[in-house]
Scaffold this active site. Structure first.
Site, PDB file in Angstrom:
ATOM      1  CG  ASP A 113      -5.042   2.270   1.132  1.00  0.00           C
ATOM      2  OD1 ASP A 113      -6.017   1.512   1.002  1.00  0.00           O
ATOM      3  OD2 ASP A 113      -3.933   1.898   1.565  1.00  0.00           O
TER       4      ASP A 113
ATOM      5  CG  MET B 149     -11.515  -2.959   5.354  1.00  0.00           C
ATOM      6  SD  MET B 149     -10.007  -2.370   4.548  1.00  0.00           S
ATOM      7  CE  MET B 149      -9.073  -1.672   5.884  1.00  0.00           C
TER       8      MET B 149
ATOM      9  CB  SER C   8      -0.884   0.014   1.242  1.00  0.00           C
ATOM     10  OG  SER C   8      -1.366   1.340   1.433  1.00  0.00           O
TER      11      SER C   8
ATOM     12  CG  MET D  15     -11.367   3.071   2.338  1.00  0.00           C
ATOM     13  SD  MET D  15      -9.805   2.954   3.212  1.00  0.00           S
ATOM     14  CE  MET D  15      -8.667   3.025   1.830  1.00  0.00           C
TER      15      MET D  15
ATOM     16  CG  ASP E  62      -6.171  -3.035   3.331  1.00  0.00           C
ATOM     17  OD1 ASP E  62      -5.106  -2.762   3.910  1.00  0.00           O
ATOM     18  OD2 ASP E  62      -6.773  -2.218   2.606  1.00  0.00           O
TER      19      ASP E  62
ATOM     20  CG  HIS F  65      -9.237   0.051  -0.303  1.00  0.00           C
ATOM     21  ND1 HIS F  65      -8.604  -0.277   0.884  1.00  0.00           N
ATOM     22  CD2 HIS F  65     -10.572   0.037  -0.035  1.00  0.00           C
ATOM     23  CE1 HIS F  65      -9.520  -0.477   1.823  1.00  0.00           C
ATOM     24  NE2 HIS F  65     -10.714  -0.284   1.297  1.00  0.00           N
TER      25      HIS F  65
ATOM     26  CG  HIS G 274      -3.826  -1.672  -1.522  1.00  0.00           C
ATOM     27  ND1 HIS G 274      -4.936  -2.432  -1.834  1.00  0.00           N
ATOM     28  CD2 HIS G 274      -4.193  -0.886  -0.486  1.00  0.00           C
ATOM     29  CE1 HIS G 274      -5.923  -2.132  -1.004  1.00  0.00           C
ATOM     30  NE2 HIS G 274      -5.494  -1.190  -0.174  1.00  0.00           N
TER      31      HIS G 274
ATOM     32  CG  MET H  86      -8.319   6.824   2.852  1.00  0.00           C
ATOM     33  SD  MET H  86      -7.544   6.714   4.469  1.00  0.00           S
ATOM     34  CE  MET H  86      -6.699   5.138   4.327  1.00  0.00           C
TER      35      MET H  86
HETATM   36  C1  DX5 Z   1      -6.241   1.284   5.803  1.00  0.00           C
HETATM   37  C2  DX5 Z   1      -5.767   0.996   4.409  1.00  0.00           C
HETATM   38  C3  DX5 Z   1      -4.661   0.025   4.347  1.00  0.00           C
HETATM   39  C4  DX5 Z   1      -3.403   0.426   5.074  1.00  0.00           C
HETATM   40  C5  DX5 Z   1      -2.565  -0.807   5.324  1.00  0.00           C
HETATM   41  O1  DX5 Z   1      -7.445   1.957   5.755  1.00  0.00           O
HETATM   42  O2  DX5 Z   1      -6.822   0.487   3.617  1.00  0.00           O
HETATM   43  O3  DX5 Z   1      -4.385  -0.339   3.004  1.00  0.00           O
HETATM   44  O4  DX5 Z   1      -2.665   1.367   4.375  1.00  0.00           O
HETATM   45  O5  DX5 Z   1      -1.469  -0.460   6.107  1.00  0.00           O
HETATM   46  P1  DX5 Z   1      -0.780  -1.492   7.128  1.00  0.00           P
HETATM   47  O6  DX5 Z   1      -0.362  -2.688   6.338  1.00  0.00           O
HETATM   48  O7  DX5 Z   1       0.371  -0.707   7.679  1.00  0.00           O
HETATM   49  O8  DX5 Z   1      -1.802  -1.848   8.165  1.00  0.00           O
HETATM   50 ZN    ZN Z   2      -6.397  -0.421   1.581  1.00  0.00          ZN
END
Ligand code: DX5
Ligand code: ZN
Length: 232
Positions: A37, A141, A10, A70, A180, A68, A35, A39
């Protein structure tokens, strides 16, 4: 046939001032996906990156982008992320009602991308029911979404096992299951044994002294656990 695990680092934990170098690091380490993220500061408290970053990543990444989302309004945002070149698009079940979930999955697939639905820790596996027959991937998750570097929530692997059964019941044997949050050498074995195929790693990869070595250790442990579970 035995399918080896894939790791999806990620980039939330990457060095944003040197993203192209970090993408190269991810690829050289043998990762399966990048990956990403996304948000929106609303569906989750944190605000990260959006369409312009995905577009730029697409210019340099040679492995698939696993995006991903969010966000609170995935149906509105999906067309932009499809156009930006996302290879896998994940929407959260909690952001959509049943009809919208079906619509989102069909929209992603009809655009030629792979569709994934994510479940927060308190959302049951049954939330996948309306789309389980046609999903490409399910994302479990194992932390509350929003931040990297959190601890794995014990028992998340049980949801993985339930989704394996649900997919089998629906005739979707090819469904990939991604996990994840908090995945590292300490937690990979239990999720791999439960049937997970793709491990998202943020801190475990980017904060390691030797990220490629760490990725290999995670894969080796996970593959051994997966093999043992399949033979049992
Ligand atoms: C959290 C994200 C993850 C996060 C994972 O909301 O979706 O992808 O970055 O990070 P680690 O592996 O450090 O938990
Ligand atoms: Zn993620």
């Amino acid at each position: 046939m035995f399918q080896p695990l894939r790791v999806a680092p990620s980039i939330l934990s990457a060095d944003f001032m040197n993203l192209s170098a970090d993408i190269e690091l991810v690829e050289r380490a043998g990762a399966g996906f990048v990956h990403v993220d996304v948000m929106d500061g609303h569906f989750v408290p944190n605000l990260t990156m959006g369409v312009p970053v995905v577009k730029q990543l697409k210019r340099c990444a040679r492995i698939p982008l696993d995006v991903h989302l969010m966000v609170s309004n995935p149906l509105e945002q999906l067309p932009w992320f499809i156009e930006a070149g996302s290879d896998i698009l994940t929407v959260h079940a909690e952001a959509l009602d049943e009809g919208e979930l079906v619509e989102a999955v069909d929209l992603i697939r009809s655009a030629g991308a792979r569709a994934c639905v994510s479940l927060k820790p308190n959302t049951p596996a049954s939330a996948l029911a309306p789309v389980i027959d046609r999903l490409d991937m399910a994302l479990v998750m194992s932390v509350e979404p929003g931040f990297s570097g959190q601890s794995y929530i014990e028992g998340s692997e049980n949801k993985v096992a339930r989704i394996v059964e649900q997919a089998r019941g629906a005739g979707n044997e090819g469904l990939l299951i991604e996990v994840d949050g908090g995945i590292s050498v300490s937690t990979v074995e239990r999720v791999a044994a439960a049937g997970a195929d793709v491990m998202v790693c943020g801190n475990a990869f980017f904060k390691a002294a030797d990220p490629a070595g760490e990725l290999k250790r995670i894969c080796d442990l996970g593959n051994a656990a997966r093999r043992a579970a399949q033979e049992a």
